[in-house]
Design a protein around this motif. Structure first.
Motif, PDB file in Angstrom:
ATOM      1  N   UNK A  36      44.168  -5.274 -98.871  1.00 31.91           N
ATOM      2  CA  UNK A  36      43.589  -4.454 -97.807  1.00 31.91           C
ATOM      3  C   UNK A  36      42.164  -4.031 -98.185  1.00 31.91           C
ATOM      4  N   UNK A  37      41.978  -3.571 -99.420  1.00 28.12           N
ATOM      5  CA  UNK A  37      40.645  -3.127 -99.857  1.00 28.12           C
ATOM      6  C   UNK A  37      39.641  -4.273 -99.801  1.00 28.12           C
ATOM      7  N   UNK A  38      40.025  -5.434-100.307  1.00 36.04           N
ATOM      8  CA  UNK A  38      39.110  -6.581-100.288  1.00 36.04           C
ATOM      9  C   UNK A  38      38.708  -6.914 -98.860  1.00 36.04           C
ATOM     10  N   UNK A  39      39.698  -7.024 -97.965  1.00 32.30           N
ATOM     11  CA  UNK A  39      39.402  -7.412 -96.590  1.00 32.30           C
ATOM     12  C   UNK A  39      38.497  -6.400 -95.908  1.00 32.30           C
ATOM     13  N   UNK A  40      38.759  -5.121 -96.105  1.00 32.22           N
ATOM     14  CA  UNK A  40      37.992  -4.100 -95.385  1.00 32.22           C
ATOM     15  C   UNK A  40      36.615  -3.856 -95.993  1.00 32.22           C
ATOM     16  N   UNK A  41      36.490  -4.013 -97.304  1.00 34.90           N
ATOM     17  CA  UNK A  41      35.148  -3.960 -97.891  1.00 34.90           C
ATOM     18  C   UNK A  41      34.309  -5.131 -97.382  1.00 34.90           C
ATOM     19  N   UNK A  42      34.883  -6.330 -97.367  1.00 34.47           N
ATOM     20  CA  UNK A  42      34.149  -7.492 -96.848  1.00 34.47           C
ATOM     21  C   UNK A  42      33.761  -7.293 -95.384  1.00 34.47           C
ATOM     22  N   UNK A  43      34.699  -6.767 -94.589  1.00 26.74           N
ATOM     23  CA  UNK A  43      34.397  -6.497 -93.176  1.00 26.74           C
ATOM     24  C   UNK A  43      33.225  -5.539 -93.046  1.00 26.74           C
ATOM     25  N   UNK A  44      33.257  -4.442 -93.775  1.00 27.75           N
ATOM     26  CA  UNK A  44      32.183  -3.455 -93.671  1.00 27.75           C
ATOM     27  C   UNK A  44      30.849  -4.013 -94.165  1.00 27.75           C
ATOM     28  N   UNK A  45      30.891  -4.824 -95.211  1.00 18.34           N
ATOM     29  CA  UNK A  45      29.637  -5.384 -95.724  1.00 18.34           C
ATOM     30  C   UNK A  45      29.019  -6.352 -94.716  1.00 18.34           C
ATOM     31  N   UNK A  46      29.844  -7.171 -94.086  1.00 12.37           N
ATOM     32  CA  UNK A  46      29.320  -8.105 -93.094  1.00 12.37           C
ATOM     33  C   UNK A  46      28.857  -7.378 -91.846  1.00 12.37           C
ATOM     34  N   UNK A  47      29.615  -6.391 -91.384  1.00  8.56           N
ATOM     35  CA  UNK A  47      29.175  -5.609 -90.233  1.00  8.56           C
ATOM     36  C   UNK A  47      27.864  -4.878 -90.549  1.00  8.56           C
ATOM     37  N   UNK A  48      27.768  -4.317 -91.737  1.00 13.46           N
ATOM     38  CA  UNK A  48      26.538  -3.643 -92.123  1.00 13.46           C
ATOM     39  C   UNK A  48      25.347  -4.589 -92.111  1.00 13.46           C
ATOM     40  N   UNK A  49      25.561  -5.831 -92.594  1.00 12.85           N
ATOM     41  CA  UNK A  49      24.482  -6.818 -92.583  1.00 12.85           C
ATOM     42  C   UNK A  49      24.092  -7.190 -91.158  1.00 12.85           C
ATOM     43  N   UNK A  50      25.089  -7.385 -90.289  1.00 10.96           N
ATOM     44  CA  UNK A  50      24.800  -7.706 -88.892  1.00 10.96           C
ATOM     45  C   UNK A  50      24.043  -6.576 -88.198  1.00 10.96           C
ATOM     46  N   UNK A  51      24.420  -5.334 -88.484  1.00 10.65           N
ATOM     47  CA  UNK A  51      23.891  -4.189 -87.742  1.00 10.65           C
ATOM     48  C   UNK A  51      22.706  -3.528 -88.433  1.00 10.65           C
ATOM     49  N   UNK A  52      22.412  -3.920 -89.655  1.00  8.26           N
ATOM     50  CA  UNK A  52      21.275  -3.338 -90.370  1.00  8.26           C
ATOM     51  C   UNK A  52      21.523  -1.914 -90.847  1.00  8.26           C
ATOM     52  N   UNK A  53      22.770  -1.594 -91.221  1.00  2.78           N
ATOM     53  CA  UNK A  53      23.090  -0.265 -91.735  1.00  2.78           C
ATOM     54  C   UNK A  53      23.885  -0.415 -93.024  1.00  2.78           C
ATOM     55  N   UNK A  54      24.024   0.676 -93.751  1.00  2.56           N
ATOM     56  CA  UNK A  54      24.845   0.660 -94.951  1.00  2.56           C
ATOM     57  C   UNK A  54      26.309   0.419 -94.563  1.00  2.56           C
ATOM     58  N   UNK A  55      27.032  -0.370 -95.338  1.00  2.00           N
ATOM     59  CA  UNK A  55      28.438  -0.633 -94.998  1.00  2.00           C
ATOM     60  C   UNK A  55      29.264   0.629 -94.802  1.00  2.00           C
ATOM     61  N   UNK A  56      29.016   1.650 -95.609  1.00  2.72           N
ATOM     62  CA  UNK A  56      29.786   2.895 -95.499  1.00  2.72           C
ATOM     63  C   UNK A  56      29.463   3.662 -94.220  1.00  2.72           C
ATOM     64  N   UNK A  57      28.366   3.312 -93.553  1.00  6.29           N
ATOM     65  CA  UNK A  57      27.949   4.038 -92.352  1.00  6.29           C
ATOM     66  C   UNK A  57      28.361   3.325 -91.057  1.00  6.29           C
ATOM     67  N   UNK A  58      29.057   2.200 -91.176  1.00  6.13           N
ATOM     68  CA  UNK A  58      29.536   1.504 -89.971  1.00  6.13           C
ATOM     69  C   UNK A  58      30.633   2.356 -89.330  1.00  6.13           C
ATOM     70  N   UNK A  59      30.438   2.795 -88.077  1.00  7.68           N
ATOM     71  CA  UNK A  59      31.408   3.692 -87.446  1.00  7.68           C
ATOM     72  C   UNK A  59      32.569   2.940 -86.799  1.00  7.68           C
ATOM     73  N   UNK A  60      33.552   2.570 -87.584  1.00  5.59           N
ATOM     74  CA  UNK A  60      34.695   1.811 -87.076  1.00  5.59           C
ATOM     75  C   UNK A  60      35.644   2.719 -86.300  1.00  5.59           C
ATOM     76  N   UNK A  61      36.034   2.268 -85.102  1.00  7.11           N
ATOM     77  CA  UNK A  61      37.016   2.990 -84.286  1.00  7.11           C
ATOM     78  C   UNK A  61      38.014   1.977 -83.730  1.00  7.11           C
TER      79      UNK A  61
END
Length: 202
Positions: A36-61
């Protein structure tokens, strides 16, 4: 996914939000929490790269479920034209991104008793296709049907809340059947797994 575990471990506490950390810690088996950790860290890192924000700041809902309106529908980043889907199984994760609704699924090939138990839940034509398969090929055929169907249903935002008998995606090795308004395709993965992605046509 095991190859990423060591690299992800130091990032999980920084990148994941409190809800994700709690869900990872709640797994009974350590290997599932690690996955779970691997998948969600990878998701946040890729979303952060797409959106130009820090992975920890991606507002997932979570969007409201189309069936019951409860907040367990398709995951979303509010206010951006980017859709995504995540699926994981033992040792693997699959991520899909699109500018329209998208669903992805990856599964290990099931045991014979799982195939026998779940075949009747599928579309009648799919059940007939599986019954016509030689027994040694039936688990792979079932996995093709299941991943195609679940990718499509995840794209709809409904998931397994929709009756699996309603939609015919097929078991053929030549590819999925056409689903109106969607492009459904198999994804090439390692032996012992099946995977598919579904993208809404614009």
């Amino acid at each position: 996914m095991e190859d990423l575990r060591g690299a992800v471990a130091p990032l999980a506490d920084v990148v994941l939000d409190s809800g994700e950390r709690a869900r990872a810690a709640a797994f009974h088996r350590a290997v599932d929490g690690d996955g779970y950790r691997v998948a969600h860290v990878c998701l946040r890192m890729l979303l952060g790269a797409y959106l130009g924000v820090e992975p920890s700041e991606v507002p997932l809902v979570r969007r409201p479920c189309p069936v019951c309106r409860a907040p367990h529908g398709r995951p979303d980043v509010p206010g951006v034209p980017l859709c995504f889907s995540l699926s994981r199984t033992a040792g693997f994760c699959l991520l899909a991104f699109a500018d329209t609704a998208v669903g992805a699924d990856i599964e290990r090939l099931p045991a014979d008793d799982v195939v026998s138990a779940l075949t009747a839940t599928l579309h009648p034509r799919e059940a007939a296709e599986l019954a016509a398969c030689p027994p040694d090929r039936r688990p792979a055929a079932f996995a093709r049907v299941w991943t195609r169907k679940e990718a499509y249903l995840k794209g709809l935002g409904i998931g397994l809340g929709r009756d699996l008998r309603l939609d015919h995606v097929g078991a053929s090795t030549r590819g999925p059947c056409q689903v109106p308004g969607w492009a459904v395709d198999d994804v090439a993965v390692g032996r012992g797994c099946a995977a598919a992605v579904a993208v809404a046509e614009q």
